[in-house]
Design a protein around this motif. Structure first.
Motif, mmCIF file in Angstrom:
data_model
loop_
_atom_site.group_PDB
_atom_site.id
_atom_site.type_symbol
_atom_site.label_atom_id
_atom_site.label_comp_id
_atom_site.label_asym_id
_atom_site.label_seq_id
_atom_site.Cartn_x
_atom_site.Cartn_y
_atom_site.Cartn_z
ATOM 1 N N VAL A 248 0.835 -1.203 0.000
ATOM 2 C CA VAL A 248 0.000 0.000 0.000
ATOM 3 C C VAL A 248 0.872 1.257 0.000
ATOM 4 N N LEU A 249 1.916 1.246 0.822
ATOM 5 C CA LEU A 249 2.815 2.396 0.886
ATOM 6 C C LEU A 249 3.530 2.609 -0.443
ATOM 7 N N ARG A 250 3.968 1.523 -1.072
ATOM 8 C CA ARG A 250 4.655 1.625 -2.351
ATOM 9 C C ARG A 250 3.733 2.205 -3.421
ATOM 10 N N GLN A 251 2.491 1.720 -3.426
ATOM 11 C CA GLN A 251 1.533 2.253 -4.402
ATOM 12 C C GLN A 251 1.294 3.742 -4.163
ATOM 13 N N GLY A 252 1.243 4.136 -2.898
ATOM 14 C CA GLY A 252 1.022 5.536 -2.569
ATOM 15 C C GLY A 252 2.175 6.422 -2.984
ATOM 16 N N VAL A 253 3.404 5.935 -2.759
ATOM 17 C CA VAL A 253 4.585 6.706 -3.138
ATOM 18 C C VAL A 253 4.591 6.944 -4.647
ATOM 19 N N ALA B 8 -9.224 1.077 -0.903
ATOM 20 C CA ALA B 8 -10.614 0.616 -0.766
ATOM 21 C C ALA B 8 -10.679 -0.891 -0.544
ATOM 22 N N ILE B 9 -9.882 -1.649 -1.283
ATOM 23 C CA ILE B 9 -9.870 -3.109 -1.126
ATOM 24 C C ILE B 9 -9.437 -3.500 0.283
ATOM 25 N N CYS B 10 -8.355 -2.886 0.755
ATOM 26 C CA CYS B 10 -7.845 -3.219 2.088
ATOM 27 C C CYS B 10 -8.862 -2.873 3.180
ATOM 28 N N ALA B 11 -9.435 -1.670 3.106
ATOM 29 C CA ALA B 11 -10.373 -1.220 4.137
ATOM 30 C C ALA B 11 -11.676 -2.017 4.101
ATOM 31 N N LEU B 12 -12.222 -2.231 2.900
ATOM 32 C CA LEU B 12 -13.486 -2.964 2.788
ATOM 33 C C LEU B 12 -13.318 -4.437 3.156
ATOM 34 N N SER B 13 -12.178 -5.009 2.798
ATOM 35 C CA SER B 13 -11.911 -6.411 3.162
ATOM 36 C C SER B 13 -11.828 -6.564 4.677
ATOM 37 N N ASP B 14 -11.124 -5.637 5.314
ATOM 38 C CA ASP B 14 -11.044 -5.668 6.778
ATOM 39 C C ASP B 14 -12.418 -5.507 7.408
ATOM 40 N N ALA C 80 -2.431 -4.246 -9.898
ATOM 41 C CA ALA C 80 -2.410 -3.731 -8.535
ATOM 42 C C ALA C 80 -3.580 -4.288 -7.726
ATOM 43 N N VAL C 81 -4.765 -4.313 -8.339
ATOM 44 C CA VAL C 81 -5.959 -4.815 -7.659
ATOM 45 C C VAL C 81 -5.819 -6.302 -7.339
ATOM 46 N N LEU C 82 -5.356 -7.092 -8.312
ATOM 47 C CA LEU C 82 -5.203 -8.531 -8.096
ATOM 48 C C LEU C 82 -4.144 -8.823 -7.026
ATOM 49 N N THR C 83 -3.056 -8.064 -7.058
ATOM 50 C CA THR C 83 -2.005 -8.249 -6.050
ATOM 51 C C THR C 83 -2.528 -7.919 -4.658
ATOM 52 N N CYS C 84 -3.276 -6.833 -4.561
ATOM 53 C CA CYS C 84 -3.831 -6.420 -3.275
ATOM 54 C C CYS C 84 -4.827 -7.450 -2.745
ATOM 55 N N LEU C 85 -5.677 -7.967 -3.612
ATOM 56 C CA LEU C 85 -6.645 -8.994 -3.212
ATOM 57 C C LEU C 85 -5.930 -10.240 -2.703
ATOM 58 N N ALA C 86 -4.867 -10.633 -3.389
ATOM 59 C CA ALA C 86 -4.118 -11.825 -2.982
ATOM 60 C C ALA C 86 -3.461 -11.611 -1.626
ATOM 61 N N MET C 87 -2.845 -10.445 -1.432
ATOM 62 C CA MET C 87 -2.169 -10.170 -0.165
ATOM 63 C C MET C 87 -3.144 -10.092 1.004
ATOM 64 N N ALA D 57 -10.521 2.240 12.367
ATOM 65 C CA ALA D 57 -9.061 2.214 12.495
ATOM 66 C C ALA D 57 -8.414 1.708 11.219
ATOM 67 N N SER D 58 -8.989 0.651 10.650
ATOM 68 C CA SER D 58 -8.471 0.096 9.402
ATOM 69 C C SER D 58 -8.544 1.119 8.276
ATOM 70 N N LEU D 59 -9.697 1.785 8.166
ATOM 71 C CA LEU D 59 -9.878 2.792 7.119
ATOM 72 C C LEU D 59 -8.870 3.927 7.268
ATOM 73 N N CYS D 60 -8.707 4.418 8.494
ATOM 74 C CA CYS D 60 -7.774 5.528 8.742
ATOM 75 C C CYS D 60 -6.337 5.123 8.426
ATOM 76 N N TRP D 61 -5.954 3.910 8.836
ATOM 77 C CA TRP D 61 -4.579 3.477 8.631
ATOM 78 C C TRP D 61 -4.250 3.334 7.143
#
Length: 205
Positions: free
Chosen positions: A29-34, A44-50, A115-122, A158-162
């Protein structure tokens, strides 16, 4: 109202303690942001999955407790033991740091689809995600009885904010999180939180 806010705050703190850990998902996530590459869908995937997994944990563990009150004792001991284990591991990282910060170098995702597929897998193929969200957060939430969904809501927030901070504030956070000292401070906070929560669960079992 005060009780609800306190419970939500407890959920927020517990959720943040479990999420804030150096690992593949946070690094991605940080790498994608940079690189400003597919940041919104990744966050969105990370927050909604959590959110979905936390809801599953709160509902599942809560349902078991309602159907079998004696399960609360088992959940308290098992969940407390896991939390204490997490605390010990975090404390060990503080005392014996790896000497590395969060690295963001490497190949870019290359496309939104990749990016989406990698994020879903992780997210969904990582067993630790289920342990953190479904079991641990579900266990602690069950200890709050009728307010367990309020606790879960705090954890979701907390997940969404992080993840939003990691993705959209990456250019500022990357320098901070690249320092080994920063992770030692975070691990110290995580260790303290996990030990307190673990002892609380066991004491109430």
């Amino acid at each position: 109202m005060t009780s609800a806010l306190t419970t939500a705050a407890a959920g927020f703190g517990t959720g943040l303690s479990l999420i804030v850990a150096i690992g593949a998902q946070n690094t991605f996530v940080l790498r994608q942001g940079v690189r400003r590459d597919a940041v919104l869908p990744v966050v969105a995937i990370c927050a909604l999955s959590d959110a979905a997994l936390i809801a599953l944990g709160v509902a599942g563990v809560g349902a078991v407790v309602v159907a079998w009150p004696g399960a609360l004792t088992a959940v308290g001991w098992i969940g407390g033991a896991f939390l204490l284990g997490y605390g010990v591991l975090a404390a060990r990282r503080v005392l014996r740091p790896a000497g590395e910060g969060l690295r963001t170098e490497g190949e870019a995702a290359g496309s939104r689809r990749r990016a989406v597929l990698t994020c879903l897998a992780m997210t969904w193929l990582n067993p630790h995600v289920y342990l953190d969200t479904v079991f641990l957060l579900g266990s602690v939430a069950a200890d709050h009885g009728p307010l367990r969904w309020t606790f879960g809501l705090g954890a979701v927030l907390a997940s969404l904010c992080w993840f939003a901070a990691l993705g959209f504030g990456a250019r500022l956070l990357s320098r901070f999180l690249a320092r080994p000292t920063a992770w030692r401070v975070l691990d110290a906070l995580v260790a303290a939180t996990m030990v307190v929560l673990g002892l609380t669960l066991i004491a109430g079992a």
